[in-house]
Write an enzyme that holds these catalytic residues in place. Structure first.
Site, PDB file in Angstrom:
ATOM      1  CG  HIS A 264      -0.595  -8.734   4.550  1.00 24.93           C
ATOM      2  ND1 HIS A 264       0.590  -8.124   4.184  1.00 24.93           N
ATOM      3  CD2 HIS A 264      -1.345  -7.756   5.124  1.00 24.93           C
ATOM      4  CE1 HIS A 264       0.545  -6.839   4.517  1.00 24.93           C
ATOM      5  NE2 HIS A 264      -0.612  -6.597   5.099  1.00 24.93           N
TER       6      HIS A 264
ATOM      7  CG  ASP B 172       2.191  -8.890   0.621  1.00 25.85           C
ATOM      8  OD1 ASP B 172       1.368  -9.171   1.520  1.00 25.85           O
ATOM      9  OD2 ASP B 172       1.945  -8.081  -0.294  1.00 25.85           O
TER      10      ASP B 172
ATOM     11  CD  GLU C  53      -3.235  -6.038   2.530  1.00 30.59           C
ATOM     12  OE1 GLU C  53      -4.181  -5.295   2.846  1.00 30.59           O
ATOM     13  OE2 GLU C  53      -2.049  -5.633   2.472  1.00 30.59           O
ATOM     14  CD  GLU C  54       1.030  -3.927   2.095  1.00 31.68           C
ATOM     15  OE1 GLU C  54       0.367  -3.050   1.501  1.00 31.68           O
ATOM     16  OE2 GLU C  54       1.196  -3.925   3.324  1.00 31.68           O
TER      17      GLU C  54
ATOM     18  CG  ASP D 108      -3.303  -5.673   7.389  1.00 33.28           C
ATOM     19  OD1 ASP D 108      -2.146  -5.277   7.657  1.00 33.28           O
ATOM     20  OD2 ASP D 108      -3.780  -5.644   6.242  1.00 33.28           O
TER      21      ASP D 108
ATOM     22  CG  HIS E 206       2.654   0.972   2.825  1.00 30.13           C
ATOM     23  ND1 HIS E 206       1.641   1.025   1.888  1.00 30.13           N
ATOM     24  CD2 HIS E 206       2.350  -0.072   3.623  1.00 30.13           C
ATOM     25  CE1 HIS E 206       0.774   0.067   2.121  1.00 30.13           C
ATOM     26  NE2 HIS E 206       1.185  -0.622   3.179  1.00 30.13           N
TER      27      HIS E 206
END
Length: 406
Positions: free
Chosen positions: A82, A84, A176-177, A199, A381
């Site tokens: 992904h 993002d 995705e996030e 991922d 994150h």
């Protein structure tokens, strides 16, 4: 194996802010993801030799194909990452490259320290090249390490046509996030037998179990009266929100659970005496436990409304994704292939449940079994995120091994 462009590619990607926006109704939710796909990734995919490279405005996916070099290899395999990044500052990302020999790592001039005292996982990386943040942003290894690894593997195969491999499809997707990236995934367009999301986290992760997930949004309607004359009249919506929360099992929260334990997670609470709102995520692995969790939340609200003799607790409860184990365990071929490749590369497969979800959770239920491979990121994150270059190289090795298996 070392790959000349892997680090350069990764650093280029992470410096581009592709943070998704949960408040947007567009697909993708941010223009920066579209720009990243069309101005960075698409030209690169075409330059390294991928065919039929196309962007799908309907779902925000950039897709390309590397044709097979062998008729012997029958599977068509996909790799997905992904574009993002998570809900944390992603503006002006300035990665640091550290030849790690142990001890603390100063994150730029931010005053923050990446320390093995706080993050013992650092002790696994002595002697390796780490890419960290400068303490002011996240890094974006989730999931630009995956994109860089897939792209590097495709470039290697395209430049070595003597290597036998199956037909490969590559997909880079948005959002995705925030949990909606795969909602519009086009299975017919992707057209593979099975796929892998790249991922995951540390070296060796191979995952085919995820949470089943639901969202719970509650609105509490109060009745505001002057507090001096409020007896038997005021209904405090904030108190109702607290009353609801207090009836959930207090030991079933993220900070008190691990392994196969589910939870309720209150992540937003706001309001006044007149009205309050709270938002939860509900997670569990087994279907029966997942259903019980949702039912308990509904029962608490119903009982409160009965006691209040009016509907002052309004419930919006909706499923988000399901445990992909239910699909993948029907045919363990993608797991068996990845496991065999890792073992041949002296990588110990870490087959554990994901205490979260991936795009593969939804894609699996759409008809393409899609387990998850490690991409290398740690402490994702946030400002303490880092990734090992050596782990990224091994992820490329695994991709190359998978596509050469029958």
């Amino acid at each position: 194996m070392s790959y000349e462009k892997l680090l350069e590619r990764f650093l280029t990607y992470v410096k581009i802010n592709t943070r998704s926006n949960p408040n947007s109704t567009q697909t993708p939710t941010t223009q920066s993801q579209v720009d990243f796909a069309l101005t960075v990734l698409k030209p690169e995919m075409e330059a390294i030799g991928l065919k039929d490279v196309h962007y799908l405005p309907s779902n925000g996916y950039l897709v390309g194909t590397l044709p097979a070099t062998s008729d012997r290899l029958r599977h068509k395999i996909g790799f997905i990452s992904h574009m993002d990044t998570a809900d944390f500052n992603a503006e002006n990302i300035t990665p640091q490259i550290v030849d790690y020999k142990g001890g603390d790592i100063e994150l730029g001039d931010s005053g923050y320290i990446l320390s093995p005292k706080d993050f013992p996982n650092l002790n696994n990386y002595h002697g390796q090249t780490l890419i960290t943040t400068d303490g002011k942003t996240l890094l974006g290894a989730d999931d630009k390490s995956g994109i860089a690894e897939i792209m590097t593997a495709m470039e290697y195969l395209a430049s070595h046509p003597e290597i036998e491999h199956c037909e490969i499809r590559v997909g880079f997707g948005p959002d995705e996030e925030i949990g909606i990236g795969a909602d519009k995934f086009d299975v017919k367009d992707f057209d593979v037998d099975f796929a892998y999301t790249v991922d995951g986290g540390p070296l060796g992760e191979l995952q085919y179990e995820t949470f089943s997930a639901a969202g719970l949004e509650l609105t509490f309607e109060g009745r505001n009266v002057h507090p001096g004359t409020a007896k038997n009249q005021m209904i405090n919506a904030l108190q109702l929100a607290m009353d609801f929360h207090s009836q959930l099992p207090e030991n079933e929260r993220p900070e008190q659970t691990d392994d196969y334990q589910g939870f309720y997670h209150l992540y937003d609470l706001s309001g006044t005496v007149d009205q309050a709102k709270s938002s939860y995520i509900i997670r569990d692995f087994e279907e029966v436990d997942f259903l019980k969790r949702k039912q308990l939340a509904q029962d608490i609200a119903d009982n409160m409304n009965e006691a209040l003799q009016s509907e002052r607790v309004k419930v919006k409860l909706y499923d988000q994704y399901y445990n992909m184990k239910k699909v993948i365990e029907k045919d363990m071929t993608p797991i068996n292939i990845a496991k065999e490749v890792m073992e041949e590369l002296d990588i110990k497969p870490i087959i554990e449940p994901i205490r979260g979800g991936t795009d593969g959770s939804k894609i699996s239920f759409m008809g393409i079994p899609t387990p998850n491979l490690f991409a290398g990121g740690e402490n994702m994150h946030g400002r303490f995120e880092f990734v090992s270059l050596q782990t990224m190289e091994k992820a490329v090795d695994v991709i190359l091994g998978i596509v050469a298996k029958d």
